[in-house]
Design a protein around this motif. Structure first.
Motif, PDB file in Angstrom:
ATOM      1  N   TRP A 169     117.486 -23.637 -60.944  1.00 60.76           N
ATOM      2  CA  TRP A 169     117.610 -23.284 -59.351  1.00 60.76           C
ATOM      3  C   TRP A 169     119.030 -22.078 -59.338  1.00 60.76           C
ATOM      4  O   TRP A 169     119.503 -22.296 -59.921  1.00 60.76           O
ATOM      5  N   ASP A 170     118.693 -21.159 -57.976  1.00 56.06           N
ATOM      6  CA  ASP A 170     119.291 -20.186 -58.348  1.00 56.06           C
ATOM      7  C   ASP A 170     120.758 -20.994 -57.027  1.00 56.06           C
ATOM      8  O   ASP A 170     120.162 -20.821 -56.292  1.00 56.06           O
ATOM      9  N   LEU A 171     122.052 -20.059 -57.572  1.00 57.80           N
ATOM     10  CA  LEU A 171     123.308 -20.839 -56.825  1.00 57.80           C
ATOM     11  C   LEU A 171     123.352 -19.999 -55.587  1.00 57.80           C
ATOM     12  O   LEU A 171     124.545 -20.223 -54.857  1.00 57.80           O
ATOM     13  N   SER A 172     122.420 -18.455 -55.055  1.00 60.09           N
ATOM     14  CA  SER A 172     123.832 -17.526 -54.386  1.00 60.09           C
ATOM     15  C   SER A 172     123.478 -18.594 -52.978  1.00 60.09           C
ATOM     16  O   SER A 172     123.831 -18.235 -52.175  1.00 60.09           O
ATOM     17  N   THR A 173     122.537 -19.339 -52.862  1.00 57.80           N
ATOM     18  CA  THR A 173     122.860 -20.313 -50.746  1.00 57.80           C
ATOM     19  C   THR A 173     122.995 -21.361 -51.372  1.00 57.80           C
ATOM     20  O   THR A 173     122.834 -22.031 -50.251  1.00 57.80           O
ATOM     21  N   PHE A 174     124.152 -21.727 -52.459  1.00 56.48           N
ATOM     22  CA  PHE A 174     124.675 -22.747 -51.994  1.00 56.48           C
ATOM     23  C   PHE A 174     125.519 -23.525 -51.057  1.00 56.48           C
ATOM     24  O   PHE A 174     125.531 -24.604 -50.155  1.00 56.48           O
ATOM     25  N   GLU A 175     126.590 -22.380 -49.867  1.00 52.19           N
ATOM     26  CA  GLU A 175     126.521 -21.666 -49.104  1.00 52.19           C
ATOM     27  C   GLU A 175     125.670 -22.610 -47.810  1.00 52.19           C
ATOM     28  O   GLU A 175     126.931 -23.998 -47.250  1.00 52.19           O
ATOM     29  N   SER A 176     125.042 -22.879 -47.976  1.00 54.41           N
ATOM     30  CA  SER A 176     123.951 -22.803 -46.785  1.00 54.41           C
ATOM     31  C   SER A 176     123.434 -24.622 -47.306  1.00 54.41           C
ATOM     32  O   SER A 176     123.046 -24.977 -46.427  1.00 54.41           O
ATOM     33  N   GLY A 177     123.463 -24.747 -48.955  1.00 56.03           N
ATOM     34  CA  GLY A 177     123.601 -26.251 -48.771  1.00 56.03           C
ATOM     35  C   GLY A 177     121.577 -26.370 -48.966  1.00 56.03           C
ATOM     36  O   GLY A 177     121.159 -27.773 -49.617  1.00 56.03           O
ATOM     37  N   THR A 178     121.175 -25.002 -49.700  1.00 54.30           N
ATOM     38  CA  THR A 178     119.833 -25.527 -50.443  1.00 54.30           C
ATOM     39  C   THR A 178     119.992 -24.500 -51.339  1.00 54.30           C
ATOM     40  O   THR A 178     121.226 -23.684 -51.863  1.00 54.30           O
ATOM     41  N   LEU A 179     118.907 -24.629 -52.424  1.00 53.10           N
ATOM     42  CA  LEU A 179     119.101 -24.141 -53.679  1.00 53.10           C
ATOM     43  C   LEU A 179     118.080 -23.485 -52.943  1.00 53.10           C
ATOM     44  O   LEU A 179     116.853 -23.866 -53.743  1.00 53.10           O
ATOM     45  N   ASN A 180     117.460 -22.354 -54.151  1.00 50.30           N
ATOM     46  CA  ASN A 180     116.327 -21.434 -53.464  1.00 50.30           C
ATOM     47  C   ASN A 180     115.667 -21.491 -55.661  1.00 50.30           C
ATOM     48  O   ASN A 180     116.024 -21.229 -56.653  1.00 50.30           O
ATOM     49  N   LEU A 181     114.026 -21.626 -55.955  1.00 50.41           N
ATOM     50  CA  LEU A 181     113.474 -21.924 -57.132  1.00 50.41           C
ATOM     51  C   LEU A 181     114.302 -20.637 -57.876  1.00 50.41           C
ATOM     52  O   LEU A 181     113.274 -19.276 -57.225  1.00 50.41           O
ATOM     53  N   HIS A 182     113.808 -21.013 -59.480  1.00 54.35           N
ATOM     54  CA  HIS A 182     114.353 -19.315 -60.094  1.00 54.35           C
ATOM     55  C   HIS A 182     113.109 -19.280 -61.110  1.00 54.35           C
ATOM     56  O   HIS A 182     112.107 -18.265 -61.174  1.00 54.35           O
TER      57      HIS A 182
END
Length: 223
Positions: A10-23
């Motif tokens: 998972w991509d950690l770039s959206t961690f602050e939003s509380g979600t992760l996107n599949l990498h």
């Protein structure tokens, strides 16, 4: 009795939003034997002894190629360092134009990369920090590498951010491997890792379950 399993990364770039996107996914192999599902540590040494490692690798790669095309997602396959040069050359040549990445351990990476890896293939160093970690070796082949997978034994120590900083200086992505808790995922983000993989964000699973992840490639983090 062999079955392909996949574990999401998972991509950690959206961690602050509380979600992760599949990498991507990592392709793994499991063996149904004696009523149990066996992991590679149980049987790979026998496969290698019998000279069947190239055939097993071909099985994994063929399935990974098929699924990566169907799902339009990158899949990383593990390449055993014990394969001979002819088998390696044939394998790498066959997958050089596919949406695959190649994972190999740090200790074996230099020789394989220098001799057999086409520049079009993405190389991932697996379990970085578990062997005789040597950034000089990594520097020597940095132009062929895209990613370091930071082993949990290093990732959870006070020096983990130093590994990440050096990787960033080399323009390499870093995967925090073995995240089993929300706190581990948070730590991975805090020290600057790009990606995370582990039981908290998704255990290795059969193809049908991985297909559902590929179709719904966002997860919400719950502490």
């Amino acid at each position: 009795n062999l079955e392909l399993y996949l574990q999401p990364v998972w991509d950690l770039s959206t961690f602050e939003s509380g979600t992760l996107n599949l990498h991507s996914f990592e392709a793994l192999i499991r063996w149904h034997h004696a009523g149990k599902l066996r992991s590679p540590g149980y049987f790979l040494r026998y496969v290698d002894t019998l000279g069947l490692m190239p055939a097993l690798t071909d099985f994994v790669v063929d399935k990974a190629v098929e699924l990566s095309k169907e799902w339009d997602v990158k899949i990383a396959v593990n390449v055993p360092p014990t394969m001979n040069s002819d088998a390696l050359f044939a394998l790498f040549s066959r997958i050089s134009d596919e949406n695959l990445a190649v994972e190999i351990t740090e200790n074996a990476a230099t020789g394989i990369a220098e001799k057999y890896l086409p520049t079009s293939l993405e190389l991932i160093i697996d379990d970085f920090g578990t062997g005789e970690s040597n950034f000089r070796r990594i520097i020597d082949i940095k132009d062929l590498i895209s990613t370091l997978k930071l082993d949990r034994s290093i990732g959870e120590t006070v020096v983990s951010h130093h590994f990440v900083n050096v990787a960033r200086d080399l323009n390499l992505k870093v995967v925090f491997e073995g995240a089993e808790t929300y706190e581990a995922v948070k730590h991975a983000h805090t020290i600057g890792c790009d990606l995370v993989q582990g039981y908290f964000t998704g255990k290795p699973c059969p193809v049908n379950e991985a297909a559902e992840i590929a179709a719904n490639p966002v997860i919400r983090l719950t502490p």
